[in-house]
Design a protein around this motif. Sequence first.
Motif, PDB file in Angstrom:
ATOM      1  N   ALA A   1      -9.289  -5.770   2.022  1.00 45.99           N
ATOM      2  CA  ALA A   1      -8.299  -6.966   2.094  1.00 45.99           C
ATOM      3  C   ALA A   1      -7.031  -5.535   1.760  1.00 45.99           C
ATOM      4  CB  ALA A   1      -8.403  -7.885   1.385  1.00 45.99           C
ATOM      5  N   LYS A   2      -7.282  -4.655   0.835  1.00 44.83           N
ATOM      6  CA  LYS A   2      -5.975  -4.114  -0.162  1.00 44.83           C
ATOM      7  C   LYS A   2      -5.700  -2.726   1.135  1.00 44.83           C
ATOM      8  CE  LYS A   2      -5.869  -5.145  -4.453  1.00 44.83           C
ATOM      9  NZ  LYS A   2      -6.180  -4.647  -6.337  1.00 44.83           N
ATOM     10  N   GLU A   3      -6.258  -2.265   1.675  1.00 45.20           N
ATOM     11  CA  GLU A   3      -6.504  -1.142   2.249  1.00 45.20           C
ATOM     12  C   GLU A   3      -5.325  -1.495   3.726  1.00 45.20           C
ATOM     13  OE1 GLU A   3      -9.089   2.430   5.073  1.00 45.20           O
ATOM     14  OE2 GLU A   3      -9.946   0.655   4.023  1.00 45.20           O
ATOM     15  N   ARG A   4      -6.164  -2.535   4.204  1.00 45.11           N
ATOM     16  CA  ARG A   4      -5.663  -3.211   5.699  1.00 45.11           C
ATOM     17  C   ARG A   4      -4.179  -3.874   5.201  1.00 45.11           C
ATOM     18  NH1 ARG A   4      -9.811  -6.776   9.061  1.00 45.11           N
ATOM     19  NH2 ARG A   4     -11.161  -4.426   9.436  1.00 45.11           N
ATOM     20  N   LEU A   5      -4.310  -4.399   4.523  1.00 49.71           N
ATOM     21  CA  LEU A   5      -2.485  -5.050   3.660  1.00 49.71           C
ATOM     22  C   LEU A   5      -1.635  -3.815   3.399  1.00 49.71           C
ATOM     23  CD1 LEU A   5      -3.604  -8.011   1.352  1.00 49.71           C
ATOM     24  CD2 LEU A   5      -2.057  -7.734   3.480  1.00 49.71           C
ATOM     25  N   SER A   6      -1.666  -2.608   2.729  1.00 48.76           N
ATOM     26  CA  SER A   6      -1.501  -0.984   2.914  1.00 48.76           C
ATOM     27  C   SER A   6      -0.569  -0.489   4.268  1.00 48.76           C
ATOM     28  CB  SER A   6      -2.344  -0.597   2.286  1.00 48.76           C
ATOM     29  OG  SER A   6      -0.974   1.065   2.131  1.00 48.76           O
TER      30      SER A   6
ATOM     31  N   LEU B   1       6.268  -6.301   8.269  1.00 45.76           N
ATOM     32  CA  LEU B   1       6.128  -7.541   7.905  1.00 45.76           C
ATOM     33  C   LEU B   1       6.594  -8.837   7.598  1.00 45.76           C
ATOM     34  CD1 LEU B   1       1.821  -7.100   8.380  1.00 45.76           C
ATOM     35  CD2 LEU B   1       4.012  -7.371  10.873  1.00 45.76           C
ATOM     36  N   HIS B   2       6.603  -9.592   7.892  1.00 45.50           N
ATOM     37  CA  HIS B   2       7.680 -11.051   7.213  1.00 45.50           C
ATOM     38  C   HIS B   2       6.584 -11.736   6.161  1.00 45.50           C
ATOM     39  CE1 HIS B   2       8.069 -15.313   6.199  1.00 45.50           C
ATOM     40  NE2 HIS B   2       9.221 -14.901   5.929  1.00 45.50           N
ATOM     41  N   SER B   3       5.361 -12.000   5.840  1.00 43.81           N
ATOM     42  CA  SER B   3       4.292 -12.485   5.876  1.00 43.81           C
ATOM     43  C   SER B   3       3.037 -12.143   6.222  1.00 43.81           C
ATOM     44  CB  SER B   3       4.446 -14.269   5.321  1.00 43.81           C
ATOM     45  OG  SER B   3       4.927 -14.305   6.957  1.00 43.81           O
ATOM     46  N   ILE B   4       1.644 -12.441   5.515  1.00 42.46           N
ATOM     47  CA  ILE B   4       0.694 -12.183   6.191  1.00 42.46           C
ATOM     48  C   ILE B   4       0.009 -13.886   5.375  1.00 42.46           C
ATOM     49  CG2 ILE B   4      -0.496 -11.355   4.708  1.00 42.46           C
ATOM     50  CD1 ILE B   4      -2.596 -10.293   6.328  1.00 42.46           C
ATOM     51  N   GLU B   5      -0.543 -14.743   6.859  1.00 46.35           N
ATOM     52  CA  GLU B   5      -0.972 -16.068   6.506  1.00 46.35           C
ATOM     53  C   GLU B   5      -2.822 -15.629   5.689  1.00 46.35           C
ATOM     54  OE1 GLU B   5      -0.090 -18.856   8.725  1.00 46.35           O
ATOM     55  OE2 GLU B   5       0.959 -18.405   9.518  1.00 46.35           O
ATOM     56  N   GLN B   6      -3.644 -16.446   4.652  1.00 44.48           N
ATOM     57  CA  GLN B   6      -4.213 -16.237   4.221  1.00 44.48           C
ATOM     58  C   GLN B   6      -5.566 -15.092   4.986  1.00 44.48           C
ATOM     59  OE1 GLN B   6      -5.074 -19.305   2.453  1.00 44.48           O
ATOM     60  NE2 GLN B   6      -7.092 -18.218   1.620  1.00 44.48           N
ATOM     61  N   PRO B   7      -5.093 -13.889   3.921  1.00 48.78           N
ATOM     62  CA  PRO B   7      -5.449 -12.506   4.568  1.00 48.78           C
ATOM     63  C   PRO B   7      -7.172 -13.033   3.736  1.00 48.78           C
ATOM     64  CG  PRO B   7      -4.185 -12.611   2.345  1.00 48.78           C
ATOM     65  CD  PRO B   7      -3.650 -14.106   2.860  1.00 48.78           C
ATOM     66  N   VAL B   8      -7.883 -13.500   2.618  1.00 47.76           N
ATOM     67  CA  VAL B   8      -8.873 -13.382   2.566  1.00 47.76           C
ATOM     68  C   VAL B   8      -9.227 -15.483   2.339  1.00 47.76           C
ATOM     69  CG1 VAL B   8      -9.253 -11.785   1.552  1.00 47.76           C
ATOM     70  CG2 VAL B   8      -8.995 -13.666   0.091  1.00 47.76           C
ATOM     71  N   LYS B   9     -10.702 -15.550   2.487  1.00 46.92           N
ATOM     72  CA  LYS B   9     -11.488 -17.083   2.801  1.00 46.92           C
ATOM     73  C   LYS B   9     -10.585 -17.431   1.192  1.00 46.92           C
ATOM     74  CE  LYS B   9     -14.826 -16.223   6.104  1.00 46.92           C
ATOM     75  NZ  LYS B   9     -16.511 -16.380   6.041  1.00 46.92           N
TER      76      LYS B   9
END
Length: 366
Positions: free
Chosen positions: A204-209, A216-224
Amino acid sequence: MPLKIVYKPHTLHFRKEAGTSRGVLTQKTSWIIIVTDSEKPGVAGYGECGPLQGLSVDDVPDFEARLADVCGIFNELDLDVFPFNLGIILEQLIPENLPSVRAGIEMALLDIMNGGQRVLFKNAFSNNGEGILMNGLIWMGSYENMLAQVEEKLSLGFTTLKMKVGAIDFEQECRILEAIRQRFDKGTITLRVDANGAFTADNAKERLSLLSAFDLHSIEQPVKAGQHELMADLCASSPVPVALDEELIGITNYRDKFALLKKLAPPFIILKPTLLGGFTATSEWIEIANRLHIGWWITSALESNIGLNAIAQYAAKFNNPLPQGLGTGQLYTNNFDSPLTVENGHLYYKKEVAWTLPGHALAEPA
């Protein structure tokens, strides 16, 4: 003047396959609710129970039997509805574990309370033709297919795009975002992404980086949902603002709602009334979010135009300047004709356009 409820399932067929991280959708079943008043022939209130497969609390094999039980009890009680007792009826008649039933019956009762004209909330959207700014949804698919969807939404005047990520190759998804950003900066096109919980604690952290490079404005629900320590960490540290979505589903107690948002402290939450138990329940989330200075917007959940209309009118009450997620009315080949129209990235209610709805006698009262 006792009210009566009838219902009937209606299977909606997608124009094109709709890809998410939970699979590909080709059809979706809703249960259309009609409330009538014996003393007002020809007047009816319409609502929609639309549980989402694999996501809704009430996505259960015996859903229709449970709906029939609720309608049967309602019809036995010779109820009338007013603003002061609407909440009581919903809370005492419909179990919390049937959120889409609460939502659909609430829609129908609000409609009949307001004369059965499909105007549940009177505001600038429903009365005066004012539009609601929306995001344009880009479904998962092949690289070429997703790029074609982007071009289509841009040609329709959308200035906010929301792209599903997490199912195809992540590098390809980044290439699509990069292609958009090469043409349009964040001042011209706003980009949102929705992972539907597809990322893991390991990536998750690598992909968000990596995603942060695309403004991006936002990311919805990155993990379960349900991984509260991980999600709290991501909300605090992500270079892309996190928006909670599935995380809210199934939480019905006011104190539990407050505790969740206090602990996770997300920048945004996304509100789907059908999945949360209707408008009364959604308003609780909004009140808490406002207290905690958390941003929010409202999204439909693949309802037909009956449910979408109610949700859009509800959303318009708040004059929220953020783009709302209400662009699902054109997904189906067999949707109900309605005054809802999409123009230049906005949803409008054109009162001069007639509804085409199922008749009152859908089924014998349960």
